[in-house]
Scaffold this motif. Structure first.
Motif, PDB file in Angstrom:
ATOM      1  N   GLN A 129       0.840  -1.188   0.000  1.00  0.00           N
ATOM      2  CA  GLN A 129       0.000   0.000   0.000  1.00  0.00           C
ATOM      3  C   GLN A 129       0.878   1.242   0.000  1.00  0.00           C
ATOM      4  N   LEU A 130       0.448   2.256  -0.737  1.00  0.00           N
ATOM      5  CA  LEU A 130       1.223   3.481  -0.868  1.00  0.00           C
ATOM      6  C   LEU A 130       0.293   4.685  -0.751  1.00  0.00           C
ATOM      7  N   ASP A 131       0.739   5.664  -0.010  1.00  0.00           N
ATOM      8  CA  ASP A 131       0.028   6.930   0.065  1.00  0.00           C
ATOM      9  C   ASP A 131       0.371   7.741  -1.184  1.00  0.00           C
ATOM     10  N   LEU A 132      -0.617   8.312  -1.844  1.00  0.00           N
ATOM     11  CA  LEU A 132      -0.347   9.081  -3.058  1.00  0.00           C
ATOM     12  C   LEU A 132       0.588  10.260  -2.810  1.00  0.00           C
ATOM     13  N   ASN A 133       0.639  10.739  -1.566  1.00  0.00           N
ATOM     14  CA  ASN A 133       1.565  11.833  -1.256  1.00  0.00           C
ATOM     15  C   ASN A 133       3.022  11.383  -1.334  1.00  0.00           C
ATOM     16  N   GLU A 134       3.257  10.055  -1.314  1.00  0.00           N
ATOM     17  CA  GLU A 134       4.624   9.532  -1.414  1.00  0.00           C
ATOM     18  C   GLU A 134       5.057   9.331  -2.865  1.00  0.00           C
ATOM     19  N   TRP A 159      -0.890  -0.119  -4.236  1.00  0.00           N
ATOM     20  CA  TRP A 159      -2.319   0.170  -4.239  1.00  0.00           C
ATOM     21  C   TRP A 159      -2.617   1.280  -3.243  1.00  0.00           C
ATOM     22  N   THR A 160      -3.645   2.019  -3.544  1.00  0.00           N
ATOM     23  CA  THR A 160      -4.110   3.084  -2.660  1.00  0.00           C
ATOM     24  C   THR A 160      -5.624   2.952  -2.548  1.00  0.00           C
ATOM     25  N   PRO A 161      -6.132   2.891  -1.323  1.00  0.00           N
ATOM     26  CA  PRO A 161      -7.580   2.725  -1.161  1.00  0.00           C
ATOM     27  C   PRO A 161      -8.334   4.039  -1.277  1.00  0.00           C
ATOM     28  N   ASN A 162      -9.559   3.925  -1.737  1.00  0.00           N
ATOM     29  CA  ASN A 162     -10.534   5.007  -1.708  1.00  0.00           C
ATOM     30  C   ASN A 162     -10.006   6.325  -2.273  1.00  0.00           C
ATOM     31  N   VAL A 163      -9.454   6.258  -3.483  1.00  0.00           N
ATOM     32  CA  VAL A 163      -9.050   7.506  -4.131  1.00  0.00           C
ATOM     33  C   VAL A 163     -10.261   8.120  -4.817  1.00  0.00           C
ATOM     34  N   LYS A 164     -10.191   9.420  -5.005  1.00  0.00           N
ATOM     35  CA  LYS A 164     -11.259  10.127  -5.708  1.00  0.00           C
ATOM     36  C   LYS A 164     -10.796  10.414  -7.132  1.00  0.00           C
ATOM     37  N   VAL A 165     -11.611  10.030  -8.107  1.00  0.00           N
ATOM     38  CA  VAL A 165     -11.333  10.353  -9.503  1.00  0.00           C
ATOM     39  C   VAL A 165     -11.892  11.744  -9.753  1.00  0.00           C
ATOM     40  N   SER A 166     -10.999  12.727  -9.813  1.00  0.00           N
ATOM     41  CA  SER A 166     -11.456  14.111  -9.957  1.00  0.00           C
ATOM     42  C   SER A 166     -11.657  14.506 -11.417  1.00  0.00           C
ATOM     43  N   ARG A 167     -10.879  13.874 -12.341  1.00  0.00           N
ATOM     44  CA  ARG A 167     -11.061  14.131 -13.774  1.00  0.00           C
ATOM     45  C   ARG A 167     -10.790  12.838 -14.529  1.00  0.00           C
ATOM     46  N   GLN A 186      -6.891  11.698  -6.560  1.00  0.00           N
ATOM     47  CA  GLN A 186      -6.336  12.205  -5.305  1.00  0.00           C
ATOM     48  C   GLN A 186      -6.886  11.361  -4.173  1.00  0.00           C
ATOM     49  N   GLN A 187      -6.117  11.362  -3.079  1.00  0.00           N
ATOM     50  CA  GLN A 187      -6.470  10.464  -1.989  1.00  0.00           C
ATOM     51  C   GLN A 187      -7.579  11.026  -1.119  1.00  0.00           C
ATOM     52  N   LYS A 229      -2.843  16.306  -2.781  1.00  0.00           N
ATOM     53  CA  LYS A 229      -2.079  16.164  -4.019  1.00  0.00           C
ATOM     54  C   LYS A 229      -2.868  15.372  -5.055  1.00  0.00           C
ATOM     55  N   THR A 230      -2.825  15.834  -6.311  1.00  0.00           N
ATOM     56  CA  THR A 230      -3.431  15.084  -7.403  1.00  0.00           C
ATOM     57  C   THR A 230      -2.330  14.446  -8.247  1.00  0.00           C
ATOM     58  N   VAL A 231      -2.638  13.279  -8.822  1.00  0.00           N
ATOM     59  CA  VAL A 231      -1.680  12.533  -9.628  1.00  0.00           C
ATOM     60  C   VAL A 231      -2.383  12.080 -10.902  1.00  0.00           C
TER      61      VAL A 231
END
Length: 673
Positions: free
Chosen positions: A481-486, A511-519, A533-534, A545-547
């Motif tokens: 598991q990875l935090d998107l901020n990392e 993997w990152t749980p429960n991310v929001k698909v903003s676009r 974004q997480q 942060k968005t990725v």
């Protein structure tokens, strides 16, 4: 309430791939110990643990393969000395040597490698490759008899021959000496060759065990060169061909493969081989300072393989052995053109195959295997289509086409899932095959069309012995598991130390749980680009942060749901001189919170979930109003988030939060035990 209703509507309108996930169990303490020794992030030492690297000694050799002790190949391969003696004597006596190769990337690079080496060492040598369309895989009696008529005295197979009983027997009858170099599964009875070099015949613990055909050819060529005192001049160009063939053949990057590929990758960008220089140029990799395995797997390898699939393998052999820059560039451009044709064929056949299956009566879930045969499909590319069908349906796929207008014979390819052994399945169905071969993950076969139903039934019978319904979804294997901020350049550069990545050492999947698909939007040919974004806000109260993320060939899943768990690899993207790190999506599933445990306290309903975030456990509690309480294990202070508001820090030992956290923890523990 309006926001919640929109989210539910989006979920209803969206669909996602049906996958099964395997997430490696976290080993935080062991990961921290390896991290302290290696200097890598703990999330990457967790990846190493997943690969079976658990001790400091193993980690040292993994990160520096050249430091590992290497056994003597003359000891590991009992027939290596005899093979070297045969070739050294043939060179000394001017005896004619003929190489019989194969038409895939492994076979063609193996053939080119031995052609370059033996010519340089003074041998009289030529080669032949059987016709994919009219003869199929492996040396055959026609080739044997043609070699004999041409005065050949020694036959050397590469990447084939371990199952060629009749052709080898005919060669021995004619008085020819036969050396088999191969790496495919060994049948119960092996041919009566003068010498056989096959890693499948040696100690499973040998560092040479995972070599592809090009690895065996490389080892043999260097051994002959050493005896003749000419190893130094050959080592680098042969290592380039070894690297190209090993990665393109999807050989396991363990043992000597990892050691030698790591060295070879340093050479490829400044290759001394004219044909490789030209191939790099036409594939768009010119100017790259470092060529990584994925560049070979997705750019160079397909251009070589395409020629063997639908063209003339001689194009590739000439490209890889010529010293003429003009010829090299001409052959590389032919590879480029043929590869474009191959791509078009694959796309059309894949569309046809999906339509035939989904509009027909076949039921792969019930049969636990998909056998699909259609006329006028190009045999050279159906193996690629089989792989795509495995990705789509999650079952072993046997795909074929008719060899003749009368539809009396079928020839096909097979691709598999981890729990299903293709070679064993074909052996189980051998009563109905004319010819078959392969290994655990892939194979080829031919049979009379009249036996197709019986063949399919036998494969289904085998599949029911080794597969359960839960296996019949595409598998996504996740490392950590990875935090998107990392996600960033620092972590991406550390991943380089795990390279070369490939088979048996795949690129890390996070993997990152429960991310929001903003676009999200469709791009190119049916690809999907997302921005994720997480959380809306981070712990400092700033916008999270968005990725950017890409999902290849996932256009049919547009639009994706707003909230998801995502599995991904990290990739670099260079645009106008700027380099950014983005995600390559390999898996999605409904957001973890959607699968939380429901409970009530007083007259209020809640759901709770225990999330492993990096090395920290995090209890998340939600109510229907969209409020989220987050508390990390062992901490007194938590975070309360409300829709469209910045999060607030709260003391969870105070009312009403203490009872809520206590109840949620008890409910979760009871539900999950």
């Amino acid at each position: 309430m309006r926001v919640q209703l929109e989210s539910r509507c989006n979920m209803a309108a969206s669909k996602i791939p049906q996958q099964r996930w395997y997430i490696h169990p976290p080993q935080p303490e062991a990961a921290r110990q390896l991290a302290a020794h290696t200097g890598l992030a703990a999330v990457l030492t967790q990846v190493m643990l997943n690969r079976g690297i658990s001790t400091i000694e193993q980690a040292t050799f993994f990160l520096d393969p050249d430091a590992a002790p290497l056994s003597d190949p003359l000891v590991d391969f009992p027939d290596l000395q005899a093979s070297v003696d045969i070739l050294v004597n043939a060179i000394a006596n001017g005896e004619k040597i003929a190489i019989c190769g194969d038409y895939d990337a492994d076979g063609m690079t193996s053939t080119a490698l031995l052609m370059r080496a033996l010519k340089f060492l003074g041998a009289k040598v030529d080669y032949a490759i059987p016709s994919r369309m009219s003869e199929g895989y492996g040396i055959n009696t026609r080739i044997i008899e043609e070699f004999h008529a041409e005065g050949v005295e020694i036959i050397l197979t590469v990447d084939n021959g371990i199952a060629a009983h009749a052709p080898v027997a005919r060669a021995r009858e004619l008085g020819l000496t036969v050396i088999i170099t191969d790496h495919h599964e060994v049948p119960p009875e092996i041919p009566n060759a003068n010498a056989i070099l096959n890693p499948q015949l040696i100690d499973p613990g040998s560092p040479y065990r995972a070599m592809a055909g090009v690895g065996v050819a490389y080892l043999l060529a260097l051994s002959v060169a050493q005896v003749l005192g000419k190893e130094a001049a050959l080592k680098d160009p042969l290592l380039e061909l070894f690297t190209l063939g090993t990665i393109a053949d999807l050989a396991a990057l363990t043992g000597v493969n990892r050691r030698w590929v790591r060295r070879g990758l340093r050479l490829l960008a400044q290759s001394k081989i004219k044909g490789i220089q030209s191939l790099i140029q036409v594939s768009g990799l010119g100017g790259e300072k470092n060529i990584k395995p994925e560049a070979i797997g997705f750019r160079l390898g397909p251009r070589i393989n395409a020629v063997g699939r639908i063209g003339d393998p001689q194009i590739v052999i000439e490209m890889l052995i010529t010293e003429d820059e003009g010829i090299a560039l001409e052959r590389a451009m032919q590879c480029e053109s043929i590869n474009k044709q191959r791509q078009q064929l694959c796309e059309q056949i894949a569309i046809d195959a999906v339509e035939v299956y989904e509009q027909g009566t076949l039921d792969a879930q019930k049969s636990r295997v998909l056998v699909i045969v259609q006329p006028e499909w190009h045999h050279g590319v159906i193996g690629i289509v089989a792989s795509r069908l495995v990705e789509r349906y999650g079952v072993p796929v046997f795909i074929g086409t008719y060899e003749d207008a009368a539809k009396t014979h079928v020839r096909g390819s097979a691709r598999s899932i981890p729990e299903f052994n293709v070679f064993e399945a074909l052996e189980y169905a051998k009563d109905f095959t004319i010819k078959h071969g392969g290994h655990k993950a892939a194979g080829g076969f031919s049979l009379a069309a009249s036996d197709l139903t019986s063949f399919s039934d036998r494969l289904s019978e085998f599949a029911h012995q080794c597969l359960e319904p839960k296996h019949l979804k595409p598998l996504v294997t996740v490392d950590a598991q990875l935090d998107l901020n990392e996600v960033g350049m620092d972590l991406f550069q550390q991943i380089d130390q795990l390279h070369p990545c490939g088979m048996a050492n795949p690129d890390p999947v996070f993997w990152t749980p429960n991310v929001k698909v903003s676009r999200q939007k469709l791009i190119g040919k049916n690809h999907l680009k997302l921005t994720v974004q997480q959380n809306d806000w981070n712990e400092s109260g700033e916008a999270s942060k968005t990725v950017d993320a890409l999902a290849w060939r996932w256009g049919e899943y547009y639009p994706m749901p707003r909230n998801l768990d995502i599995a991904y690899k990290l990739r670099s993207n260079e645009w106008r001189g700027e380099v950014s790190i983005e995600l390559e999506i390999v898996g999605v599933r409904p957001a973890s919170e959607a699968n939380g445990v429901a409970f009530s306290l007083g007259d209020q309903q809640y759901t709770c979930n225990l999330i492993q975030r990096s090395q920290i456990q995090e209890l998340q509690i939600r109510n229907p109003q969209g409020e989220v309480l987050i508390i990390q294990k062992g901490q007194r202070m938590g975070t309360l988030s409300k829709l469209l508001q910045q999060p607030m820090e709260i003391d969870v030992t105070e009312a009403p939060y203490y009872d809520l956290v206590k109840t949620a923890a008890q409910v979760w523990a009871k539900e999950k035990t």
